[in-house]
Design an enzyme around this catalytic site. Structure first.
Site, short mmCIF file in Angstrom:
data_model
loop_
_atom_site.label_atom_id
_atom_site.label_comp_id
_atom_site.label_asym_id
_atom_site.label_seq_id
_atom_site.Cartn_x
_atom_site.Cartn_y
_atom_site.Cartn_z
CB CYS A 49 2.08 -26.74 -32.52
SG CYS A 49 2.00 -26.24 -34.39
CG HIS B 48 0.19 -23.87 -30.66
ND1 HIS B 48 1.26 -23.01 -31.17
CD2 HIS B 48 -0.55 -24.45 -31.85
CE1 HIS B 48 1.44 -23.10 -32.62
NE2 HIS B 48 0.29 -24.11 -32.91
CG ASN C 69 0.60 -21.79 -35.91
OD1 ASN C 69 1.56 -22.05 -35.42
ND2 ASN C 69 -0.46 -22.75 -36.23
N1 COA Z 1 -10.43 -16.79 -47.27
C1 COA Z 1 -11.64 -17.09 -47.78
N2 COA Z 1 -12.17 -18.25 -47.66
C2 COA Z 1 -11.56 -19.40 -47.43
C3 COA Z 1 -10.16 -19.27 -46.92
C4 COA Z 1 -9.43 -17.77 -46.99
N3 COA Z 1 -8.29 -17.92 -46.50
N4 COA Z 1 -10.00 -20.41 -46.68
C5 COA Z 1 -10.96 -21.23 -46.73
N5 COA Z 1 -11.78 -20.65 -47.32
C6 COA Z 1 -13.36 -21.07 -47.52
C7 COA Z 1 -13.17 -22.53 -48.09
O1 COA Z 1 -12.90 -22.77 -49.42
C8 COA Z 1 -14.52 -23.04 -47.66
O2 COA Z 1 -15.35 -22.44 -48.90
P1 COA Z 1 -16.56 -23.37 -49.37
O3 COA Z 1 -17.56 -23.44 -48.03
O4 COA Z 1 -17.30 -22.63 -50.77
O5 COA Z 1 -16.14 -24.55 -49.61
C9 COA Z 1 -15.09 -21.96 -46.56
O6 COA Z 1 -14.07 -20.91 -46.46
C10 COA Z 1 -15.20 -22.78 -45.23
O7 COA Z 1 -13.96 -23.58 -45.34
P2 COA Z 1 -13.32 -24.32 -43.95
O8 COA Z 1 -12.27 -24.99 -44.23
O9 COA Z 1 -14.62 -25.15 -43.59
O10 COA Z 1 -13.20 -23.12 -42.94
P3 COA Z 1 -12.93 -23.21 -41.36
O11 COA Z 1 -14.19 -22.15 -40.71
O12 COA Z 1 -12.79 -24.35 -40.98
O13 COA Z 1 -11.62 -22.11 -41.21
C11 COA Z 1 -9.27 -22.65 -40.72
C12 COA Z 1 -10.48 -22.74 -42.09
C13 COA Z 1 -8.24 -23.24 -41.66
C14 COA Z 1 -8.95 -21.11 -40.70
C15 COA Z 1 -9.56 -23.40 -39.83
O14 COA Z 1 -10.11 -24.83 -40.13
C16 COA Z 1 -8.43 -23.81 -38.68
O15 COA Z 1 -8.06 -22.83 -38.34
N6 COA Z 1 -8.25 -24.97 -38.52
C17 COA Z 1 -7.08 -25.21 -37.67
C18 COA Z 1 -5.96 -25.03 -38.27
C19 COA Z 1 -4.46 -25.05 -37.36
O16 COA Z 1 -4.56 -24.24 -36.23
N7 COA Z 1 -3.65 -25.67 -37.55
C20 COA Z 1 -2.50 -25.59 -36.83
C21 COA Z 1 -2.66 -26.56 -35.52
S1 COA Z 1 -1.09 -26.29 -34.72
#
Ligand code: COA
Length: 327
Positions: free
Chosen positions: A115, A252, A282
């Site tokens: 990215c 980004h 993204n």
């Molecule tokens: N819909 C509903 N629930 C979801 C979900 C979805 N699409 N994806 C994850 N969950 C759930 C998880 O299973 C978890 O449930 P649990 O508490 O029962 O285990 C809960 O939501 C929280 O999960 P978590 O992974 O801690 O969520 P988060 O708040 O961190 O959000 C992302 C997840 C992926 C959106 C976030 O971590 C993120 O954006 N990270 C950066 C990723 C990124 O930008 N990568 C590219 C970088 S270049």
């Protein structure tokens, strides 16, 4: 930094026609529109057709650039395609774009900085031109992330989309675009975001079964909101400038919550921050040129504006540059 002799003279972009909304994802995995919007800010993303690959998307972005700015690329002497989803391992997508454009006698390479790809690409174009070795470089950021997205993994499939952007960088010692850069790599954290095996000899179904983006979203999130502000501070120091002098911040487009958190930490207004994620998700190497091009089309960016571009992601790597808008 050496006084730059390179100027950005044109921009173009392209996204595939097919739209995948959050409602569509609700049918594939256990998720919902409200969760996706509240956690990421993304409403929809574009998906390449079955026979559309990264070089096709990059090629369309260059055609858009040529048409809008009445530019020829016949005399381009280097094509850099920034991507981590190339059509093939070899030939490079840049080779394929060169052939589609019918450009003769140009170097052509792919650059993989995930990215951070596009900001690395612009940095390389500036270096090649400022050194005096090249005169006209085409930088293309293009991705088909849908082909390596695991549509059974709800924590990643909601994020990614396909698209491309291109910029033309030309020799100009009197009115250069490039002011400063900052690069960083933390390979020891690479296990937090990677793609499993790659093989472009496979058909779409086989590809979907083997190549997958794997991510520890939480860790990547935490890393980005703490590392990016530090990198931005180094970049500003290299430029001997302050954030007050920046008209636009173009991070980004990974996740809107992440961008808001970064803006809060660096004390920069979200209203002057450009992102492309609401309708495109993204798109990795393509998010920054897509965000800039959306703002160009809305007449937000004016000539001589200062832009701070900041790419970050898989590697884990980051690349920031400060440019003056010269189009
Ligand atoms: N819909 C509903 N629930 C979801 C979900 C979805 N699409 N994806 C994850 N969950 C759930 C998880 O299973 C978890 O449930 P649990 O508490 O029962 O285990 C809960 O939501 C929280 O999960 P978590 O992974 O801690 O969520 P988060 O708040 O961190 O959000 C992302 C997840 C992926 C959106 C976030 O971590 C993120 O954006 N990270 C950066 C990723 C990124 O930008 N990568 C590219 C970088 S270049």
């Amino acid at each position: 930094m050496h006084q730059s002799k390179a100027k950005i003279t044109a921009i173009g972009s392209y996204v595939p026609e097919q739209i995948m909304t959050n409602q569509h994802l609700e049918k594939l995995v256990d998720t919902n529109d409200e969760w996706i919007i509240s956690r990421t800010g993304i409403s929809e993303r574009r998906i390449a057709s079955k026979h559309e690959y990264t070089s096709d998307i990059g090629y369309q972005a260059v055609l858009d650039l040529m048409k809008r700015y009445n530019k020829t690329v016949d005399d381009v002497d280097m094509i850099i395609t920034c991507t981590f989803t190339p059509d093939f391992k070899t030939p490079s997508s840049a080779n394929l774009i060169q052939a589609k454009l019918g450009i003769q006698q140009a170097g052509a390479i792919d650059l993989n900085a995930a990215c951070a790809g596009f900001t690395y690409g612009l940095h390389m174009a500036n270096a090649l031109i400022t050194s005096g070795l090249h005169k006209k470089v085409l930088v293309v950021g293009a991705e088909t992330l849908s082909k390596v997205t695991d549509y059974a993994d709800r924590s990643t499939c909601i994020l990614f989309g396909d698209g491309g952007g291109a910029m033309l960088v030309e020799y100009d010692e009197h009115n250069p675009s490039f002011i400063a850069y900052h690069l960083d790599s933390e390979g020891e954290k690479s296990h937090n975001l990677y793609v499993t095996s790659l093989s472009s000899t496979m058909n779409e179904e086989q590809l979907q079964a083997t190549e997958k983006i794997v991510q520890n979203g939480r860790e990547v999130y935490k890393w980005a909101v703490s590392s990016v502000p530090k990198g931005i501070a180094s970049l500003l120091q290299n430029a001997n400038m302050t954030l007050n002098q920046m008209n636009w911040f173009v991070p980004h487009s990974a996740n809107l919550r992440m961008i808001e958190s970064i803006c809060e930490r660096i004390h920069f207004p979200l209203a002057h921050t450009l992102y492309s994620l609401v309708h495109y998700g993204n798109t990795s190497s393509a998010t920054i040129p897509l965000a800039i091009d959306l703002a160009v089309k809305e007449n937000k960016i004016k000539r001589d504006d200062h832009l701070l571009l900041y790419g970050f992601g898989g590697g884990l790597t980051q690349a920031g540059i400060i440019i003056k808008w010269t189009i």
